[in-house]
Design a protein around this motif. Structure first.
Motif, PDB file in Angstrom:
ATOM      1  N   GLY A 212     -13.049  -7.999  -3.658  1.00 50.35           N
ATOM      2  CA  GLY A 212     -12.528  -8.016  -5.017  1.00 50.35           C
ATOM      3  C   GLY A 212     -12.558  -6.633  -5.630  1.00 50.35           C
ATOM      4  N   LEU A 213     -11.567  -6.316  -6.427  1.00 50.37           N
ATOM      5  CA  LEU A 213     -11.453  -4.987  -7.032  1.00 50.37           C
ATOM      6  C   LEU A 213     -12.274  -4.955  -8.319  1.00 50.37           C
ATOM      7  CD1 LEU A 213      -7.659  -4.369  -6.381  1.00 50.37           C
ATOM      8  CD2 LEU A 213      -9.626  -3.984  -4.880  1.00 50.37           C
ATOM      9  N   VAL A 214     -13.594  -5.101  -8.147  1.00 50.47           N
ATOM     10  CA  VAL A 214     -14.504  -5.246  -9.279  1.00 50.47           C
ATOM     11  C   VAL A 214     -15.194  -3.943  -9.666  1.00 50.47           C
ATOM     12  CG1 VAL A 214     -14.930  -7.673  -8.813  1.00 50.47           C
ATOM     13  CG2 VAL A 214     -16.359  -5.946  -7.703  1.00 50.47           C
ATOM     14  N   ALA A 215     -15.055  -2.916  -8.857  1.00 51.48           N
ATOM     15  CA  ALA A 215     -15.718  -1.643  -9.126  1.00 51.48           C
ATOM     16  C   ALA A 215     -14.767  -0.512  -8.749  1.00 51.48           C
ATOM     17  CB  ALA A 215     -17.017  -1.540  -8.334  1.00 51.48           C
ATOM     18  N   GLU A 220     -10.571   2.249  -5.342  1.00 49.98           N
ATOM     19  CA  GLU A 220     -10.131   3.448  -4.636  1.00 49.98           C
ATOM     20  C   GLU A 220      -9.964   3.180  -3.144  1.00 49.98           C
ATOM     21  OE1 GLU A 220     -11.092   8.085  -5.227  1.00 49.98           O
ATOM     22  OE2 GLU A 220     -12.840   6.890  -4.640  1.00 49.98           O
ATOM     23  N   ARG A 221     -10.866   2.389  -2.572  1.00 45.69           N
ATOM     24  CA  ARG A 221     -10.763   2.060  -1.147  1.00 45.69           C
ATOM     25  C   ARG A 221      -9.531   1.220  -0.847  1.00 45.69           C
ATOM     26  NH1 ARG A 221     -17.278   0.790  -0.650  1.00 45.69           N
ATOM     27  NH2 ARG A 221     -17.868   2.918  -1.264  1.00 45.69           N
ATOM     28  N   PHE A 222      -9.225   0.274  -1.738  1.00 42.93           N
ATOM     29  CA  PHE A 222      -8.037  -0.545  -1.505  1.00 42.93           C
ATOM     30  C   PHE A 222      -6.766   0.287  -1.629  1.00 42.93           C
ATOM     31  CE2 PHE A 222      -4.703  -3.493  -3.124  1.00 42.93           C
ATOM     32  CZ  PHE A 222      -4.488  -4.166  -1.917  1.00 42.93           C
ATOM     33  N   ALA A 223      -6.697   1.186  -2.601  1.00 42.94           N
ATOM     34  CA  ALA A 223      -5.523   2.050  -2.739  1.00 42.94           C
ATOM     35  C   ALA A 223      -5.354   2.921  -1.498  1.00 42.94           C
ATOM     36  CB  ALA A 223      -5.646   2.920  -3.985  1.00 42.94           C
ATOM     37  N   ALA A 224      -6.464   3.422  -0.957  1.00 44.84           N
ATOM     38  CA  ALA A 224      -6.402   4.223   0.273  1.00 44.84           C
ATOM     39  C   ALA A 224      -5.962   3.355   1.449  1.00 44.84           C
ATOM     40  CB  ALA A 224      -7.769   4.840   0.554  1.00 44.84           C
ATOM     41  N   PHE A 225      -6.407   2.101   1.464  1.00 43.73           N
ATOM     42  CA  PHE A 225      -5.998   1.167   2.522  1.00 43.73           C
ATOM     43  C   PHE A 225      -4.485   0.945   2.475  1.00 43.73           C
ATOM     44  CE2 PHE A 225      -5.022  -3.221   3.767  1.00 43.73           C
ATOM     45  CZ  PHE A 225      -5.509  -3.240   5.070  1.00 43.73           C
ATOM     46  N   GLN A 226      -3.941   0.745   1.271  1.00 44.82           N
ATOM     47  CA  GLN A 226      -2.491   0.578   1.132  1.00 44.82           C
ATOM     48  C   GLN A 226      -1.753   1.808   1.649  1.00 44.82           C
ATOM     49  OE1 GLN A 226      -2.740  -0.289  -3.158  1.00 44.82           O
ATOM     50  NE2 GLN A 226      -1.592  -2.167  -2.746  1.00 44.82           N
ATOM     51  N   ASP A 227      -2.260   2.981   1.319  1.00 45.88           N
ATOM     52  CA  ASP A 227      -1.627   4.219   1.764  1.00 45.88           C
ATOM     53  C   ASP A 227      -1.677   4.343   3.278  1.00 45.88           C
ATOM     54  OD1 ASP A 227      -0.392   6.807   1.142  1.00 45.88           O
ATOM     55  OD2 ASP A 227      -2.258   7.653   1.899  1.00 45.88           O
ATOM     56  N   ALA A 228      -2.807   3.935   3.869  1.00 47.60           N
ATOM     57  CA  ALA A 228      -2.927   3.984   5.335  1.00 47.60           C
ATOM     58  C   ALA A 228      -1.956   3.011   5.992  1.00 47.60           C
ATOM     59  CB  ALA A 228      -4.370   3.666   5.739  1.00 47.60           C
ATOM     60  N   GLN A 229      -1.789   1.833   5.409  1.00 46.41           N
ATOM     61  CA  GLN A 229      -0.792   0.886   5.932  1.00 46.41           C
ATOM     62  C   GLN A 229       0.598   1.521   5.894  1.00 46.41           C
ATOM     63  OE1 GLN A 229      -1.646  -2.519   3.269  1.00 46.41           O
ATOM     64  NE2 GLN A 229      -1.952  -3.735   5.111  1.00 46.41           N
ATOM     65  N   ARG A 230       0.883   2.162   4.800  1.00 49.41           N
ATOM     66  CA  ARG A 230       2.203   2.784   4.629  1.00 49.41           C
ATOM     67  C   ARG A 230       2.415   3.878   5.684  1.00 49.41           C
ATOM     68  NH1 ARG A 230       1.243   3.950  -0.175  1.00 49.41           N
ATOM     69  NH2 ARG A 230       1.953   1.964  -1.051  1.00 49.41           N
ATOM     70  N   ALA A 237       0.105  -4.370   1.564  1.00 53.99           N
ATOM     71  CA  ALA A 237      -0.384  -5.498   0.775  1.00 53.99           C
ATOM     72  C   ALA A 237      -0.320  -5.189  -0.714  1.00 53.99           C
ATOM     73  CB  ALA A 237      -1.818  -5.823   1.179  1.00 53.99           C
ATOM     74  N   ASP A 238       0.103  -6.166  -1.506  1.00 51.62           N
ATOM     75  CA  ASP A 238       0.102  -6.003  -2.958  1.00 51.62           C
ATOM     76  C   ASP A 238      -1.284  -6.222  -3.552  1.00 51.62           C
ATOM     77  OD1 ASP A 238       2.847  -5.516  -3.038  1.00 51.62           O
ATOM     78  OD2 ASP A 238       3.313  -7.662  -3.180  1.00 51.62           O
ATOM     79  N   ALA A 239      -2.102  -7.004  -2.850  1.00 51.76           N
ATOM     80  CA  ALA A 239      -3.445  -7.346  -3.329  1.00 51.76           C
ATOM     81  C   ALA A 239      -4.332  -7.575  -2.103  1.00 51.76           C
ATOM     82  CB  ALA A 239      -3.403  -8.600  -4.188  1.00 51.76           C
ATOM     83  N   PRO A 240      -5.634  -7.544  -2.269  1.00 51.70           N
ATOM     84  CA  PRO A 240      -6.520  -7.823  -1.137  1.00 51.70           C
ATOM     85  C   PRO A 240      -6.240  -9.183  -0.511  1.00 51.70           C
ATOM     86  CG  PRO A 240      -7.774  -6.883  -2.952  1.00 51.70           C
ATOM     87  CD  PRO A 240      -6.402  -7.164  -3.480  1.00 51.70           C
TER      88      PRO A 240
END
Length: 360
Positions: A212-215, A220-230, A237-240
């Motif tokens: 969950g994007l609670v902190a 930041e980790r999820f945004a980096a994950f999206q960038d790595a997927q790209r 992914a739009d969301a976790p």
């Protein structure tokens, strides 16, 4: 010439109350009506005042103590007193194991580094916790120490900006304004390296994020994950995939994927603590890791080594982070020249992603 520190008399005069009322507002707030208490707090904020411990009141100098506080990291149920007998508490405690999800395990490792450096510099340490909206607790902390390092939880504590005007404040694991010192790691580079490993070494193309994007660090980790997927040409992914937080509902997304027979190739968990919960959950449902799905974490806590299978993770330099915070708080010129300290991480490859034990 150093500006004179505001006193209880100044606050009383500004708020139009007695010094006894000021004392009660901070020490026994339930004895002061709401409007008066708020007037006292407002005056204290405007003057940069914090209630001082007796030694500071007498000497007007250094306490020789540093504070290490965690805000909003304890469940409400844990804050309440227990009516259980000691034997019942011990039995429940022994059955609970690590109590995953109840308190961030990485805090202990940073605390170790903080206490070690404090000992070497002949400083005592005040350790505690508080709710982020507890104005009284925040101001009390400031009145007892010479510097504060903090784990802010999901949001910055109220009143902490006022504290930073009179004491150095170090914030762990989140971007902050220049009013504070910042000690954290390079989440972006770490997640990129982790996803690169899963895609390029193990050939996974269906990689999903759990957490969950609670902190701010999880965001930041999820945004980096999206960038790595790209970067790898994967669907972004739009969301976790699963938005379970440390203290939230348990793994609804993973549960649904198991029931549908649609688990991804790999699960990138936002923290080791969450990854350990995922490993336990998958094992209980007959899912083999890493044969059926690879699982990775983030933090490098000791519990990951003992997991079955052992956890592939990103290691943060926790002890260094704790020691660095102390160096900042005591005014070490080598580290106080910058407000933002962003430290490197290391990818630790273990069995949960399909690597051999101890493989580098």
């Amino acid at each position: 010439m150093e500006k004179r520190r505001a006193t209880v008399y100044d606050v009383a005069e500004r708020a139009g109350v007695s010094i006894a009322t000021v004392s009660f507002a901070f020490r026994q707030p339930e004895r002061v009506k709401d409007s008066t208490r708020e007037a006292v707090y407002r005056a204290a904020d405007e003057l940069g005042y914090a209630p001082s411990a007796s030694a500071r009141q007498l000497a007007g100098g250094s306490q020789g103590a540093l504070g290490l506080y965690a805000f909003d990291m304890v469940l409400p149920s844990d804050r309440q007193g227990s009516s259980e007998t000691l034997d019942t508490q011990v039995e429940r405690d022994l059955d609970a194991g690590l109590q995953l999800g109840r308190f961030p395990l990485y805090v202990d490792e940073i605390q170790h580094g903080f206490q070690l450096e404090s000992m070497l510099r002949n400083r005592s340490v005040l350790i505690g916790s508080a709710a982020s909206d507890d104005h009284v607790a925040t101001m009390d902390i400031a009145g007892s120490i010479d510097g504060l390092a903090m784990f802010p939880g999901t949001e910055m504590p109220q009143g902490i900006a006022k504290v930073a005007k009179r004491l150095p404040v170090v914030v762990f694991s989140r971007p902050v304004s220049d009013a504070f010192f910042e000690v954290r790691v390079d989440n972006v580079a770490a997640i990129h390296e982790l996803v690169d490993h899963l895609v390029e070494v193990h050939g996974h193309r269906d990689v999903a994020f759990v957490g969950g994007l609670v902190a701010p660090d999880f965001v930041e980790r999820f945004a980096a994950f999206q960038d790595a997927q790209r970067r790898h040409g994967l669907p972004v992914a739009d969301a976790p995939f699963d938005s379970t937080a440390l203290t939230g509902a348990r793994l609804a997304g993973v549960r649904e994927a198991i029931a549908a027979g649609a688990l991804p190739d790999a699960l990138v968990c936002a923290s080791d603590q969450l990854a350990l919960t995922v490993l336990e959950f998958l094992g209980a449902h007959g899912v083999n890791v890493p044969r059926d799905v690879a699982v990775t974490g983030f933090d490098g806590i000791a519990a990951g080594v003992a997991a079955t299978p052992s956890l592939t993770t990103v290691r943060q330099p926790f002890v260094t982070m704790g020691r660095l915070a102390v160096r900042i708080l005591v005014g070490d010129e080598e580290v106080t020249g910058t407000r933002k300290h962003i430290l490197p991480t290391r990818l630790v490859r273990r069995a949960s992603c399909g690597c051999r034990e101890g493989e580098d």
